[in-house]
Design an enzyme around this catalytic site. Sequence first.
Site, PDB file in Angstrom:
ATOM      1  N   HIS A  37      -3.790  -5.163   0.258  1.00 14.73           N
ATOM      2  CA  HIS A  37      -3.310  -5.662   1.555  1.00 14.73           C
ATOM      3  C   HIS A  37      -3.335  -7.191   1.582  1.00 14.73           C
ATOM      4  O   HIS A  37      -4.383  -7.788   1.833  1.00 14.73           O
ATOM      5  CB  HIS A  37      -4.171  -5.098   2.693  1.00 14.73           C
ATOM      6  CG  HIS A  37      -3.931  -3.651   2.953  1.00 14.73           C
ATOM      7  ND1 HIS A  37      -2.927  -3.203   3.783  1.00 14.73           N
ATOM      8  CD2 HIS A  37      -4.541  -2.539   2.462  1.00 14.73           C
ATOM      9  CE1 HIS A  37      -2.938  -1.875   3.811  1.00 14.73           C
ATOM     10  NE2 HIS A  37      -3.902  -1.449   3.017  1.00 14.73           N
ATOM     11  N   CYS A  49       0.837  -1.204   0.000  1.00 11.51           N
ATOM     12  CA  CYS A  49       0.000   0.000   0.000  1.00 11.51           C
ATOM     13  C   CYS A  49       0.877   1.261   0.000  1.00 11.51           C
ATOM     14  O   CYS A  49       1.558   1.539  -0.979  1.00 11.51           O
ATOM     15  CB  CYS A  49      -0.979  -0.023   1.175  1.00 11.51           C
ATOM     16  SG  CYS A  49      -2.353   1.143   0.975  1.00 11.51           S
ATOM     17  N   GLU A 102      -2.100  -9.100   3.805  1.00  8.33           N
ATOM     18  CA  GLU A 102      -2.092  -9.616   5.177  1.00  8.33           C
ATOM     19  C   GLU A 102      -3.482  -9.841   5.762  1.00  8.33           C
ATOM     20  O   GLU A 102      -3.634 -10.553   6.757  1.00  8.33           O
ATOM     21  CB  GLU A 102      -1.293  -8.673   6.090  1.00  8.33           C
ATOM     22  CG  GLU A 102      -1.921  -7.324   6.359  1.00  8.33           C
ATOM     23  CD  GLU A 102      -1.645  -6.263   5.297  1.00  8.33           C
ATOM     24  OE1 GLU A 102      -1.819  -5.075   5.596  1.00  8.33           O
ATOM     25  OE2 GLU A 102      -1.258  -6.631   4.167  1.00  8.33           O
TER      26      GLU A 102
END
EC number: 6.3.5.2
Length: 510
Positions: free
Chosen positions: A169, A82, A171
């Site tokens: 993202h 990001c 994660e």
Amino acid sequence: MKKELVFIIDFGGQYSQLIARRVRENNVYCEIIPYSTSIEKIKEKNPKGIIFSGGPNSVYGENSPRISKEIFEIDVPVLGICYGQQLASFILGGKVESAKVREYGKTAVNLDNKCALFEGIDKVQECWMSHTDYVSEIPSGFNIVAYTDGCKVAAMANEDKKIYGVQFHPEVEHTPFGKKMLKNFLFNICELKGDWSVTSFAEEKIKEIRELVGDKKVICALSGGVDSSVAAVIVHKAIGDQLTCIFVDHGLLRKDEGDQVESIFKEKFQMNLIRVNAQDRFLGKLKGVTEPERKRKIIGEEFIRVFEEEANKLGKIDYLVQGTIYPDVVESGTDTSATIKSHHNVGGLPEDIEFELIEPLRELFKDEVRRVGEELGIPHKLVWRQPFPGPGLGIRVLGEVTEEKLEIVREADAIFREEIANAGLDEKIWQYFACLPNIRSVGVMGDERTYSHTIGLRAVNSSDGMTSDWAKIPYEVLDKVSIRIVNEVKGVNRIVYDITSKPPSTIEWE
């Protein structure tokens, strides 16, 4: 044996600790470091991979977090996420612009799975986007390796230099292929072996504490919760009788908890344990206080003061053990992120504290703490005990804390926990508790009008405390809990069930 290391450079992203958890899931040790860390210090630690976190800033902002271009010249693979991708592009000569419309939420992404980062992943996937700025022009030597309808550079790569960036993202759970992508980065690109485990963590931490403490004396802030219990056992294994556990019974514990704590640590672990009954002292300090942050600070400060008094009785004490874990730290904010709420383990400490801190679990998430606890031989029942905040029922009684209110929430909570266990859900739901909102409502009991307290029930599922979903408890269980509380707890005539997740809510009400 020297362990492999990955650095996560924190630019203020709300998911920095979650990135760390995803890395650890692959048995790779990682540390989160601030963006201001010097290149020399980074080189000294010899990391095998570097990940840039996201962040709320724009690369063009006057005070936006930056890092030296030298980070790309130390011959270590880099992955920017990001803001991390935008910053990498900006530093290396690309262009970043502000989008007319923010891209937020689930988004379809097209991947080039010939790129090492996306090897073994189908070309069309779903990902989680949360950005306003975007890379409009990639740096020289890079290729675009993913795009969405709203973002032409959803990922970029310089495979020769092993520098990668993704706008989404990986994660979070909302990016299903994210775990596989991170695994590709760690094992295919960084060529790591995955040599870290909770067993090796515990062994190294015990050795580290033994060397740090030497022949000095230590006291432990023991609450009987999972975190302080595991911290105490680690330190006890390191230094034995040099550790004295101070159990401050502040009168804000769950039903029968004080007696259980005393029994477990004195009999099972043969620890030096001092129990201090300080209920009147804490309630006196909390009288008239309604603001949650103020309550936390008072409880934290008074907790330490009690420790200091006990330490003076014991003679020279050098160290204080606390069960601080990663989510405690992130919820208290960092240099680059806003404070959500001050945590009892990190926000309530007075500036004039007289001990040096030992926080053996500071780098671990809750699920990792439990695994360490089991490795250390702590009884299963204790390791899987419900998470419980340091301020205890002091923040589960909203508004002013009184003895009467504590008794109400204590009894309601005991009934809730008992019925959850009776339904076989006690190890299936991550955390569940009762709280007492500062609300009274009209009811009818025995043909008479009542104006009594409301009890709030909260139950969530999570693995790390960073995010959580409300638990879908069967209606018949909730019904039984409600009937019992209203009938058995004096002064209660209404029960409500909290159905908000984290975010937007925190797990605790205060």
